[in-house]
Enzyme design. Structure first.
Site, PDB file in Angstrom:
ATOM      1  N   ASP A   1       0.983  -1.162  -0.091  1.00  0.00           N
ATOM      2  CA  ASP A   1       0.139  -0.007   0.006  1.00  0.00           C
ATOM      3  C   ASP A   1       0.804   1.318  -0.012  1.00  0.00           C
ATOM      4  O   ASP A   1       1.624   1.604   1.050  1.00  0.00           O
ATOM      5  CB  ASP A   1      -0.948   0.039   1.101  1.00  0.00           C
ATOM      6  CG  ASP A   1      -1.781   1.208   1.180  1.00  0.00           C
ATOM      7  OD1 ASP A   1      -1.671   2.046   0.370  1.00  0.00           O
ATOM      8  OD2 ASP A   1      -2.606   0.947   2.256  1.00  0.00           O
TER       9      ASP A   1
ATOM     10  N   ASP B   1      -3.227   2.365  -5.702  1.00  0.00           N
ATOM     11  CA  ASP B   1      -2.087   2.560  -4.892  1.00  0.00           C
ATOM     12  C   ASP B   1      -1.757   1.153  -3.986  1.00  0.00           C
ATOM     13  O   ASP B   1      -0.917   1.062  -3.437  1.00  0.00           O
ATOM     14  CB  ASP B   1      -2.477   3.461  -3.858  1.00  0.00           C
ATOM     15  CG  ASP B   1      -3.599   3.313  -3.314  1.00  0.00           C
ATOM     16  OD1 ASP B   1      -4.602   2.546  -3.790  1.00  0.00           O
ATOM     17  OD2 ASP B   1      -3.977   4.121  -2.174  1.00  0.00           O
ATOM     18  N   GLU B   2      -2.548   0.117  -4.382  1.00  0.00           N
ATOM     19  CA  GLU B   2      -2.723  -1.111  -3.681  1.00  0.00           C
ATOM     20  C   GLU B   2      -2.568  -2.626  -4.464  1.00  0.00           C
ATOM     21  O   GLU B   2      -3.158  -2.484  -5.357  1.00  0.00           O
ATOM     22  CB  GLU B   2      -3.782  -1.368  -2.520  1.00  0.00           C
ATOM     23  CG  GLU B   2      -3.846  -0.011  -1.591  1.00  0.00           C
ATOM     24  CD  GLU B   2      -4.976  -0.108  -0.568  1.00  0.00           C
ATOM     25  OE1 GLU B   2      -5.025  -1.457  -0.290  1.00  0.00           O
ATOM     26  OE2 GLU B   2      -5.711   0.666  -0.421  1.00  0.00           O
TER      27      GLU B   2
END
Length: 416
Positions: A10, A106-107
């Protein structure tokens, strides 16, 4: 049997971190990436740690953020830039495994079970990935390491920024004391229901009666009980596997309230064209159409209807959308509208038909393919419907270009 080794990476405060990296004037100061206040998208999309210290949260209105921190700096989002960073991170992940599953820009989850003989333990790989993201991209990431996806995700949330957290098979002592809403998919509404019955922690959820949870939450209750007990066995998708798309939609909050049928038609045509073009790009046809309406008192509702024939044309989508609107008109002026094509299926080659309705739709489809080609060559506004001239400011919207990519990143933040 070989134990799985799952990572969840993350990238910390992703949007805000990219903006601070690109603009040194923002570094060390409270700042937030925000929607456009003039277009009534005035909410915080992402914030840095300096802003977080003032209690500023994702999703809150800008006026509230400024009340908490008068000196906060706002900057608009740049999705193209975020995509570049996301792709660069993927290139790093794919050096360790070909099982990389995206969860927003983002993950990502990584199944590195088969890579331990090359790169060391899961923690070794997590630390190496964090170091490379910091060195090669200039931002930080937190990585969770566990034997399943749910606990790996929880691990990446436990310590920020720039940290590795391992949750092993002795997880009870490490996570059961945590609030149940830290578990993925325990949103605000679900947590409120659990609290009514004294289920406050992940341990409470794990030890609750399974039949009771099923009565309270349905299938989700069974799923969450399994998650809390470390029984998640869902696989990490391969990098090249394509996510199954069930719907394609778009929505917009307009710069002013929509007051009459002409206003509604303009926006419905714009949204229908956006949805139809994206469908045609993927060879999709839809069997039904859904609209979402929010009025200026923030009352929202959705309606859905089936098409007479499967279609990928904006004309068919618009006609059904407007029919649904007229059948369920709001009591107040409309603040935002959404159009969604549902029950999608792929049809690369379409059989010609002499049935009147089917033949008409095929002609319309050919026309819209030609319009797609013109717009690709000369820009979106090179060809427009006549109704757009009724209000040039309202109609000056290109939702294909301005469509928010990966909206699930924002939705996830609301469920954390």
């Amino acid at each position: 049997m070989e134990h799985q080794v799952i990572l969840h990476s993350d990238m910390n405060n992703f949007y805000a971190s990219v903006e601070c990296l690109d603009n040194p004037k923002l570094r060390g100061k409270p700042m937030a990436v925000t929607g456009d206040p003039d277009a009534r998208h005035g909410i915080v999309l992402a914030k840095n740690y300096e802003a977080k210290k003032y209690g500023i949260t994702t999703g809150e209105p800008l006026w509230m953020a400024r009340q908490k921190c008068p000196d906060i700096l706002f900057t608009p989002p740049r999705y193209e830039r975020y995509i570049q960073f996301s792709q660069a991170a993927h290139e790093i992940y794919e050096e360790y495994t070909d099982q990389v599953e995206t969860f927003g820009l983002d993950e990502c989850w990584l199944d590195v079970t088969g890579s331990t003989h090359l790169f060391g333990t899961g923690k070794d790989m997590a630390d190496d990935i964090r170091s490379r993201i910091k060195k090669e991209l200039g931002i930080t990431a937190s990585v969770g390491v566990s034997f399943n996806k749910i606990f790996a995700k929880l691990g990446s949330d436990l310590k920020k920024p720039d940290a590795t957290t391992v949750i092993d098979h002795n997880f009870q002592s490490k996570i059961w004391h945590l609030p149940a809403n830290m578990l993925l998919y325990v949103g605000k509404a679900t947590y409120a229901k659990l609290l009514k019955y004294g289920i406050r922690t992940i341990g409470d959820l794990a030890c609750a009666d399974l039949s009771f949870l099923e009565r309270l939450l349905g299938k989700n209750g069974v799923m969450l009980w399994a998650f809390a007990n470390g029984l998640d066995r869902s696989p990490v998708s391969y990098s090249y596997s394509r996510r199954i798309i069930k719907t394609i939609g778009n929505s917009v909050t307009t710069h002013r309230d929509l007051l009459n049928d002409t206003d509604i038609k303009i926006i419905l045509y714009i949204l229908s064209e956006s949805v139809a073009e994206r469908m045609r790009n993927e060879n999709f046809y839809c069997r039904s159409v859904q609209i979402s309406i929010r009025d200026n008192t923030l009352v929202s509702y959705e309606r859905q209807g089936r098409l007479p024939l499967p279609s990928c044309t904006s004309q068919a989508i618009f006609q059904k959308a407007f029919e649904l609107y007229k059948g369920n008109p709001p009591q107040n002026p409309v603040r935002s509208l959404g159009v969604r094509a549902c029950n999608l299926f792929v049809m690369k080659y379409r059989q010609l038909s002499f049935l009147e309705d089917a033949a008409r739709d095929q002609k319309q489809e050919a026309l819209e393919h030609a319009i797609d080609d013109v717009r690709k060559r000369y820009g979106h506004y090179s060809i427009q419907r006549g109704i757009m001239l009724m209000d040039s400011r309202l109609s000056h919207l290109d939702p294909v270009a301005e469509h928010t990519i990966y909206p699930e990143a924002f939705l996830k933040s609301q469920n954390k």
